[in-house]
Design a protein around this motif. Structure first.
Motif, PDB file in Angstrom:
ATOM      1  N   THR A 195     -10.826  -0.166  -2.598  1.00 24.40           N
ATOM      2  CA  THR A 195     -11.779   0.559  -1.747  1.00 24.40           C
ATOM      3  C   THR A 195     -12.043  -0.316  -0.729  1.00 24.40           C
ATOM      4  O   THR A 195     -11.996  -1.583  -0.762  1.00 24.40           O
ATOM      5  CB  THR A 195     -13.023   1.124  -2.433  1.00 24.40           C
ATOM      6  OG1 THR A 195     -13.646   0.152  -3.100  1.00 24.40           O
ATOM      7  CG2 THR A 195     -12.742   1.993  -3.500  1.00 24.40           C
ATOM      8  N   LEU A 196     -12.379   0.134   0.762  1.00 28.29           N
ATOM      9  CA  LEU A 196     -12.928  -0.641   1.693  1.00 28.29           C
ATOM     10  C   LEU A 196     -13.764  -0.113   2.446  1.00 28.29           C
ATOM     11  O   LEU A 196     -13.777   1.073   2.897  1.00 28.29           O
ATOM     12  CB  LEU A 196     -11.584  -1.102   2.493  1.00 28.29           C
ATOM     13  CG  LEU A 196     -11.860  -1.958   3.757  1.00 28.29           C
ATOM     14  CD1 LEU A 196     -12.356  -3.162   3.526  1.00 28.29           C
ATOM     15  CD2 LEU A 196     -10.552  -1.909   4.409  1.00 28.29           C
ATOM     16  N   ALA A 239      -5.371   5.829   7.364  1.00 36.65           N
ATOM     17  CA  ALA A 239      -6.652   6.131   7.190  1.00 36.65           C
ATOM     18  C   ALA A 239      -7.263   7.255   8.261  1.00 36.65           C
ATOM     19  O   ALA A 239      -7.714   8.082   7.901  1.00 36.65           O
ATOM     20  CB  ALA A 239      -7.424   4.771   7.365  1.00 36.65           C
ATOM     21  N   TYR A 240      -6.600   7.060   9.541  1.00 41.54           N
ATOM     22  CA  TYR A 240      -7.029   8.201  10.577  1.00 41.54           C
ATOM     23  C   TYR A 240      -6.584   9.450  10.494  1.00 41.54           C
ATOM     24  O   TYR A 240      -7.330  10.553  10.506  1.00 41.54           O
ATOM     25  CB  TYR A 240      -6.587   7.346  11.912  1.00 41.54           C
ATOM     26  CG  TYR A 240      -7.643   6.568  12.464  1.00 41.54           C
ATOM     27  CD1 TYR A 240      -9.028   6.675  12.949  1.00 41.54           C
ATOM     28  CD2 TYR A 240      -7.470   5.253  12.718  1.00 41.54           C
ATOM     29  CE1 TYR A 240     -10.197   5.917  13.216  1.00 41.54           C
ATOM     30  CE2 TYR A 240      -8.184   4.449  13.169  1.00 41.54           C
ATOM     31  CZ  TYR A 240      -9.673   4.692  13.516  1.00 41.54           C
ATOM     32  OH  TYR A 240     -10.597   3.541  13.942  1.00 41.54           O
ATOM     33  N   THR A 280     -10.298   4.622   0.300  1.00 41.99           N
ATOM     34  CA  THR A 280      -9.637   4.323  -0.910  1.00 41.99           C
ATOM     35  C   THR A 280      -8.045   4.389  -0.972  1.00 41.99           C
ATOM     36  O   THR A 280      -7.533   5.262  -0.505  1.00 41.99           O
ATOM     37  CB  THR A 280     -10.008   5.684  -1.990  1.00 41.99           C
ATOM     38  OG1 THR A 280     -11.488   5.698  -1.894  1.00 41.99           O
ATOM     39  CG2 THR A 280      -9.417   5.482  -3.174  1.00 41.99           C
ATOM     40  N   MET A 281      -7.355   3.441  -1.514  1.00 43.28           N
ATOM     41  CA  MET A 281      -6.274   2.880  -1.314  1.00 43.28           C
ATOM     42  C   MET A 281      -5.360   2.778  -2.530  1.00 43.28           C
ATOM     43  O   MET A 281      -5.810   2.117  -3.605  1.00 43.28           O
ATOM     44  CB  MET A 281      -6.095   1.906  -0.293  1.00 43.28           C
ATOM     45  CG  MET A 281      -6.695   2.049   1.005  1.00 43.28           C
ATOM     46  SD  MET A 281      -6.898   0.403   1.725  1.00 43.28           S
ATOM     47  CE  MET A 281      -8.389  -0.223   1.008  1.00 43.28           C
ATOM     48  N   GLU A 282      -4.159   3.554  -2.786  1.00 42.95           N
ATOM     49  CA  GLU A 282      -3.312   3.262  -3.900  1.00 42.95           C
ATOM     50  C   GLU A 282      -2.330   2.363  -3.498  1.00 42.95           C
ATOM     51  O   GLU A 282      -1.716   2.401  -2.489  1.00 42.95           O
ATOM     52  CB  GLU A 282      -2.762   4.605  -4.315  1.00 42.95           C
ATOM     53  CG  GLU A 282      -2.053   4.458  -5.483  1.00 42.95           C
ATOM     54  CD  GLU A 282      -1.435   5.394  -6.181  1.00 42.95           C
ATOM     55  OE1 GLU A 282      -0.304   5.680  -6.861  1.00 42.95           O
ATOM     56  OE2 GLU A 282      -1.588   6.739  -5.361  1.00 42.95           O
ATOM     57  N   LEU A 283      -2.275   1.342  -4.454  1.00 42.66           N
ATOM     58  CA  LEU A 283      -1.551   0.272  -4.158  1.00 42.66           C
ATOM     59  C   LEU A 283      -0.029   0.273  -5.287  1.00 42.66           C
ATOM     60  O   LEU A 283      -0.272   0.934  -6.313  1.00 42.66           O
ATOM     61  CB  LEU A 283      -2.069  -1.217  -4.383  1.00 42.66           C
ATOM     62  CG  LEU A 283      -2.692  -1.456  -3.026  1.00 42.66           C
ATOM     63  CD1 LEU A 283      -4.285  -0.713  -3.332  1.00 42.66           C
ATOM     64  CD2 LEU A 283      -3.123  -3.014  -2.994  1.00 42.66           C
ATOM     65  N   THR A 284       0.938  -0.858  -5.191  1.00 36.37           N
ATOM     66  CA  THR A 284       2.067  -0.855  -6.101  1.00 36.37           C
ATOM     67  C   THR A 284       1.109  -1.447  -7.252  1.00 36.37           C
ATOM     68  O   THR A 284       0.167  -1.703  -7.403  1.00 36.37           O
ATOM     69  CB  THR A 284       3.008  -1.592  -5.885  1.00 36.37           C
ATOM     70  OG1 THR A 284       2.483  -2.833  -5.225  1.00 36.37           O
ATOM     71  CG2 THR A 284       3.711  -1.044  -4.596  1.00 36.37           C
ATOM     72  N   ASN A 285       1.847  -1.195  -8.518  1.00 34.03           N
ATOM     73  CA  ASN A 285       1.368  -1.904  -9.905  1.00 34.03           C
ATOM     74  C   ASN A 285       0.310  -1.226 -10.295  1.00 34.03           C
ATOM     75  O   ASN A 285      -0.710  -1.538 -11.130  1.00 34.03           O
ATOM     76  CB  ASN A 285       1.288  -3.356  -9.721  1.00 34.03           C
ATOM     77  CG  ASN A 285       2.280  -4.001  -9.567  1.00 34.03           C
ATOM     78  OD1 ASN A 285       3.467  -3.634  -9.400  1.00 34.03           O
ATOM     79  ND2 ASN A 285       2.259  -5.409  -9.040  1.00 34.03           N
ATOM     80  N   PHE A 305       0.699  -1.168  -0.119  1.00 33.58           N
ATOM     81  CA  PHE A 305       0.033   0.143  -0.084  1.00 33.58           C
ATOM     82  C   PHE A 305       0.964   1.340   0.114  1.00 33.58           C
ATOM     83  O   PHE A 305       1.826   1.366   0.788  1.00 33.58           O
ATOM     84  CB  PHE A 305      -1.078  -0.033   1.311  1.00 33.58           C
ATOM     85  CG  PHE A 305      -1.943  -1.124   1.415  1.00 33.58           C
ATOM     86  CD1 PHE A 305      -3.276  -0.603   0.822  1.00 33.58           C
ATOM     87  CD2 PHE A 305      -1.659  -2.398   1.377  1.00 33.58           C
ATOM     88  CE1 PHE A 305      -4.331  -1.767   0.839  1.00 33.58           C
ATOM     89  CE2 PHE A 305      -2.583  -3.174   1.139  1.00 33.58           C
ATOM     90  CZ  PHE A 305      -3.993  -3.035   1.071  1.00 33.58           C
ATOM     91  N   LYS A 306       0.393   2.149  -0.831  1.00 32.51           N
ATOM     92  CA  LYS A 306       1.325   3.363  -0.986  1.00 32.51           C
ATOM     93  C   LYS A 306       0.841   4.855  -0.372  1.00 32.51           C
ATOM     94  O   LYS A 306       1.343   5.512  -0.028  1.00 32.51           O
ATOM     95  CB  LYS A 306       1.582   3.798  -2.426  1.00 32.51           C
ATOM     96  CG  LYS A 306       2.480   2.578  -3.177  1.00 32.51           C
ATOM     97  CD  LYS A 306       2.354   2.731  -4.838  1.00 32.51           C
ATOM     98  CE  LYS A 306       2.589   4.122  -5.339  1.00 32.51           C
ATOM     99  NZ  LYS A 306       2.677   4.048  -6.730  1.00 32.51           N
ATOM    100  N   GLU A 307      -0.471   4.632  -0.463  1.00 33.19           N
ATOM    101  CA  GLU A 307      -1.372   6.098   0.018  1.00 33.19           C
ATOM    102  C   GLU A 307      -2.756   5.560   0.128  1.00 33.19           C
ATOM    103  O   GLU A 307      -3.400   4.589  -0.213  1.00 33.19           O
ATOM    104  CB  GLU A 307      -1.265   7.005  -1.375  1.00 33.19           C
ATOM    105  CG  GLU A 307      -1.849   8.342  -0.806  1.00 33.19           C
ATOM    106  CD  GLU A 307      -1.674   9.199  -2.031  1.00 33.19           C
ATOM    107  OE1 GLU A 307      -0.545  10.040  -2.107  1.00 33.19           O
ATOM    108  OE2 GLU A 307      -2.547   9.295  -2.981  1.00 33.19           O
ATOM    109  N   VAL A 308      -3.411   6.350   1.126  1.00 32.12           N
ATOM    110  CA  VAL A 308      -4.712   6.005   1.501  1.00 32.12           C
ATOM    111  C   VAL A 308      -5.507   7.383   1.642  1.00 32.12           C
ATOM    112  O   VAL A 308      -4.984   8.319   2.257  1.00 32.12           O
ATOM    113  CB  VAL A 308      -4.552   5.501   2.914  1.00 32.12           C
ATOM    114  CG1 VAL A 308      -6.110   5.369   3.679  1.00 32.12           C
ATOM    115  CG2 VAL A 308      -3.894   4.243   2.955  1.00 32.12           C
TER     116      VAL A 308
END
Length: 328
Positions: free
Chosen positions: A221-222, A312-313, A211-216, A188-191
């Motif tokens: 979303t969660l 996230a917090y 909403t989360m940005e991952l590698t690749n 995970f790179k960014e939230v």
């Protein structure tokens, strides 16, 4: 193999205790709990010894402990157990702060004991099959993931920030984050997150959307919300929709169930039959201890999941995306 349990504060403690009693090669020695009355009650029910002092339990010849305390106490108990030379299975999240998580990992390494984090969802048959499909390449290149970990509001210390570290976001982010890392090998790179207290009259958040940005170049979303009412047939869910260039996979980790209608409880219930993930979690940990093999859910896995929850917090406070590297 001799095993003890430290604290029955967490709801999962009874399930882990039952798992110990089902394994003929395991001797469940006893329980220590900071709540002495609770320790006496469960020791009596389970037919094991009750220890009034933690040191008395740790001085026995047990080889491992299972810690089910409040989240904020994970570090204290893990450090004590590790320094006594006991392997540790600790309930998720690993801790409530990065500092505590790192201390737990470092102390266990220093004392040459194993540290495993309790992520039982990895042991669900449907989740294992989903991973196999993903790893086979049948879905093609993964584009996006939508996850949910809804639940009923657990009450008690789970809603006290100083003991739990947060509310629904802390409680339910880590499960799906761990599955994603384990299933895909992504980091995970960014939230970006929004959370609030909208459903229950409690101290902590009871709903959250991440909403989360991952590698690749994958995004996920969660929904972590404690939005299941008392009348709901079960505690909650763990689901994922995985979108690839060649297809879409729908996962419902607890979808194998019977519908039960019970006049005594005045509601419908879902009885799951798809596998006892808590049992296989405990069995896997103890076999690693017995055979001196690596645990499958490491302290570092717990730390990576905690970082996402804390990001996230931080994002919710700042109203902007937060990079994981800024949390470390």
């Amino acid at each position: 193999m001799k095993v003890g349990m430290i604290s029955f504060a967490h709801l999962h403690a009874t399930s882990y205790a039952s798992a110990l009693l089902e394994m003929p090669w395991v001797e469940f020695v006893g329980i220590y709990d900071e709540d002495n009355d609770r320790a006496k009650e469960w020791a009596s029910k389970l037919g094991v010894k009750h220890f009034e002092k933690l040191d008395d339990l740790l001085k026995t010849d047990i080889e491992a402990v299972i810690i089910c305390s409040t989240n904020a106490d994970h570090c204290h108990y893990t450090v004590k157990a590790a320094e006594a030379g006991k392997h540790v299975l600790v309930e998720k999240p690993i801790a409530t702060t990065i500092e505590d998580a790192n201390k737990m990992i470092e102390t266990c390494k220093k004392n040459n004991v194993k540290l495993q984090i309790a992520f039982p969802v990895r042991y669900m048959p449907a989740v294992i099959e989903a991973k196999n499909i993903v790893q086979s390449g049948k879905l093609g290149r993964i584009l996006a993931i939508k996850g949910t970990n809804h639940g009923s509001m657990p009450g008690g210390w789970f809603t006290e920030k100083d003991k739990a570290g947060g509310g629904a976001v802390m409680d339910h982010t880590v499960h799906v984050v761990d599955i994603i890392r384990w299933m895909f090998g992504f980091e995970f790179k960014e939230v970006y997150a929004e959370y609030d207290r909208l459903i229950h009259d409690i101290e902590t958040d009871d709903c959250g959307l991440l909403t989360m940005e991952l590698t690749n170049n994958v995004f996920a979303t969660l929904d972590t919300s404690w939005n299941r009412p008392t009348a709901y047939p079960t505690w909650g869910d763990v689901t994922m929709t995985i979108v690839g260039t060649n297809g879409v996979l729908e996962l419902d980790a607890y979808g194998q169930k019977f519908d039960i209608y019970n006049n005594d409880v005045k509601k419908a219930q879902w009885e799951h039959w798809g596998g006892n993930s808590d049992y296989f979690l405990v069995k896997d940990f103890l076999e690693a201890c017995k055979n001196d093999t690596p645990v499958k859910v490491t302290g570092e896995d717990g730390l990576r999941a905690l970082e996402v929850a804390l990001a996230a917090y931080e994002s919710g406070k700042k109203k902007m995306p937060v990079k994981i590297e800024d949390i470390r």
